[in-house]
Design a protein around this motif. Sequence first.
Motif, mmCIF file in Angstrom:
data_model
loop_
_atom_site.group_PDB
_atom_site.id
_atom_site.type_symbol
_atom_site.label_atom_id
_atom_site.label_comp_id
_atom_site.label_asym_id
_atom_site.label_seq_id
_atom_site.Cartn_x
_atom_site.Cartn_y
_atom_site.Cartn_z
ATOM 1 N N LEU A 53 0.854 -1.183 0.000
ATOM 2 C CA LEU A 53 0.000 0.000 0.000
ATOM 3 C C LEU A 53 0.889 1.231 0.000
ATOM 4 O O LEU A 53 1.900 1.274 0.704
ATOM 5 C CB LEU A 53 -0.901 0.026 1.242
ATOM 6 C CG LEU A 53 -1.756 -1.217 1.511
ATOM 7 C CD1 LEU A 53 -2.540 -1.016 2.799
ATOM 8 C CD2 LEU A 53 -2.680 -1.477 0.347
ATOM 9 N N GLU A 54 0.505 2.210 -0.791
ATOM 10 C CA GLU A 54 1.255 3.461 -0.835
ATOM 11 C C GLU A 54 0.359 4.617 -0.404
ATOM 12 O O GLU A 54 -0.721 4.817 -0.967
ATOM 13 C CB GLU A 54 1.812 3.712 -2.242
ATOM 14 C CG GLU A 54 2.904 2.722 -2.620
ATOM 15 C CD GLU A 54 3.642 3.129 -3.879
ATOM 16 O OE1 GLU A 54 3.095 3.965 -4.631
ATOM 17 O OE2 GLU A 54 4.748 2.621 -4.112
ATOM 18 N N PHE A 55 0.812 5.334 0.595
ATOM 19 C CA PHE A 55 0.098 6.496 1.113
ATOM 20 C C PHE A 55 0.862 7.743 0.690
ATOM 21 O O PHE A 55 1.929 8.048 1.223
ATOM 22 C CB PHE A 55 -0.007 6.436 2.639
ATOM 23 C CG PHE A 55 -0.881 5.326 3.138
ATOM 24 C CD1 PHE A 55 -2.224 5.537 3.380
ATOM 25 C CD2 PHE A 55 -0.355 4.059 3.359
ATOM 26 C CE1 PHE A 55 -3.036 4.516 3.843
ATOM 27 C CE2 PHE A 55 -1.154 3.035 3.826
ATOM 28 C CZ PHE A 55 -2.503 3.254 4.067
ATOM 29 N N LYS A 56 0.311 8.430 -0.287
ATOM 30 C CA LYS A 56 0.912 9.692 -0.714
ATOM 31 C C LYS A 56 0.369 10.825 0.159
ATOM 32 O O LYS A 56 -0.585 10.662 0.889
ATOM 33 C CB LYS A 56 0.602 9.959 -2.189
ATOM 34 C CG LYS A 56 1.157 8.900 -3.142
ATOM 35 C CD LYS A 56 0.880 9.258 -4.564
ATOM 36 C CE LYS A 56 1.346 8.151 -5.500
ATOM 37 N NZ LYS A 56 2.804 7.964 -5.434
ATOM 38 N N ASP A 57 0.996 11.974 0.069
ATOM 39 C CA ASP A 57 0.584 13.169 0.794
ATOM 40 C C ASP A 57 0.722 13.040 2.299
ATOM 41 O O ASP A 57 0.028 13.721 3.055
ATOM 42 C CB ASP A 57 -0.863 13.556 0.441
ATOM 43 C CG ASP A 57 -1.021 13.885 -1.026
ATOM 44 O OD1 ASP A 57 -0.131 14.548 -1.563
ATOM 45 O OD2 ASP A 57 -2.024 13.462 -1.627
ATOM 46 N N VAL A 58 1.603 12.160 2.753
ATOM 47 C CA VAL A 58 1.925 12.184 4.177
ATOM 48 C C VAL A 58 2.899 13.334 4.406
ATOM 49 O O VAL A 58 3.488 13.876 3.464
ATOM 50 C CB VAL A 58 2.540 10.853 4.645
ATOM 51 C CG1 VAL A 58 1.548 9.722 4.487
ATOM 52 C CG2 VAL A 58 3.828 10.549 3.901
ATOM 53 N N SER A 59 3.077 13.717 5.649
ATOM 54 C CA SER A 59 3.950 14.840 5.963
ATOM 55 C C SER A 59 5.390 14.538 5.556
ATOM 56 O O SER A 59 5.897 13.430 5.786
ATOM 57 C CB SER A 59 3.894 15.151 7.459
ATOM 58 O OG SER A 59 4.904 16.059 7.818
ATOM 59 N N ALA A 60 6.045 15.525 4.966
ATOM 60 C CA ALA A 60 7.459 15.373 4.617
ATOM 61 C C ALA A 60 8.336 15.326 5.863
ATOM 62 O O ALA A 60 9.487 14.895 5.798
ATOM 63 C CB ALA A 60 7.897 16.521 3.713
ATOM 64 N N ALA A 61 7.797 15.778 7.014
ATOM 65 C CA ALA A 61 8.556 15.775 8.265
ATOM 66 C C ALA A 61 8.066 14.669 9.197
ATOM 67 O O ALA A 61 8.209 14.764 10.411
ATOM 68 C CB ALA A 61 8.437 17.135 8.950
#
Length: 457
Positions: A53-61
């Motif tokens: 599963l790929e979760f995009k738009d998670v925090s870059a930090a």
Amino acid sequence: MNRRMLLASAALLLAPLTAHAQGREVSVTIYNSSLALVEDSRSLDLKAGRQRLEFKDVSAAIRPETVSLSAPGVTILEQNFDYDLLTPDKLMEKAVGQQVKIVRTNPGDGKETTEVATVLAANEGVVLKIGDRIEVLRDDGVPTRVIFDKVPETLRARPTLSVNVEAASAGARQAKLSYLTSGLSWKADYVALFDEAKAALDLQGWITLSNNSGTPFENARTQLVAGDVNQLNDGGGYRPRRSPGMISAGTESGVGERVADYYVYPLAERTTIASNQNKQVGFLSAQGVSAKKVYEVREGWFTSQAEPVKATVAIQFSNAKLAGLGSQLPMGTMRVYMRDAAGDPKFVGENAIGHTPAGSELSIKTGEAFDVSSQATLVAESRVSKRLTRYEMKYLLRNAKDQPVTVELRQGGLGRDAAVKAESLKGRRIDAGTLGWSVPVPANGETVLTFTVETGW
């Protein structure tokens, strides 16, 4: 590297998502210390067995070690956080040792020439091998673009969290991804309009949200937590601190929800916190809160002063229910305004306050008095015993105003078994280490306060 280069062509060769996110619901709980808890709920359509599963738009930090994924019938096997983001610089770095196409446009006739080049280096600049020559790619006024055959699998357009899972069965189910991230913070700002004649102030509170996490959070349910949660990178340990602006702590129960020993402030409506944005939201409004202006003198030790010192001007009020407020105040900056003769509000000063429980007494310093001063004199110091020392103090308080004032004098430096042996004006104990006197000073006049204290260490 030439910043004018354009990404002309790229084929994204990433493994296809085996689960598609739908019906996303985001909740963000923001703490004071550049920390936030993100809860990301998505409807996933899974197949049976092992998958990624790929979760995009998670925090870059994001703090990857804090990630938690929960979904019925799903077991987590492995997780990876890919934060090597797709940029022209990164794309060129990954192309070292590979071939790219260099397209130049003649400014005179608009004709394009295309050459195949091998990227030799992409450090402080880009070094190319074109045929038998070595060339440095530079901005020389000739429109140039670089064409790549593909995007490396290690580069991502957005920060992406990938999770390898084992699903017991196929089908749609709701999954919740939660993690801690830095880069999100909030603070409180207060605007106080003080009316000295009415001995009252109107108070407005604003929350400022800051997002430096590198990721936007759209249409998010947002909660704010007031209080300092302990983190290991704080250095650990207990460090008692005096809360700025607070004279005495309150004993009233404040309004709002509590979690553990922290107050939680949910924003009334969902909000979008864009990346690199500050957003302000109102959270407090009170009118007619009882308040007064005072002149303060604070001394931390028993000593003489060669010159007079100016008294501090402060606005004192209580956030108790009986005073017209009845609400705890999160840490922030309080700015005080007063109306001039024309009725227009004028800024008269600001100061910080700490997390303040309801029912507390606050003193907000706005500046220094122009015509009210104090001068301390240590008249005598003597040893009473091995453990006790006697201090005889005199304070000369002057008032050059055409109206009488009262000066709140605070004498610190008290130790064990401290006792007042003599005083020209009745005082009171403020706390374990401080004595206080309310000293009236006549218009265009002065008052002398004397006292004798014995204290041990």
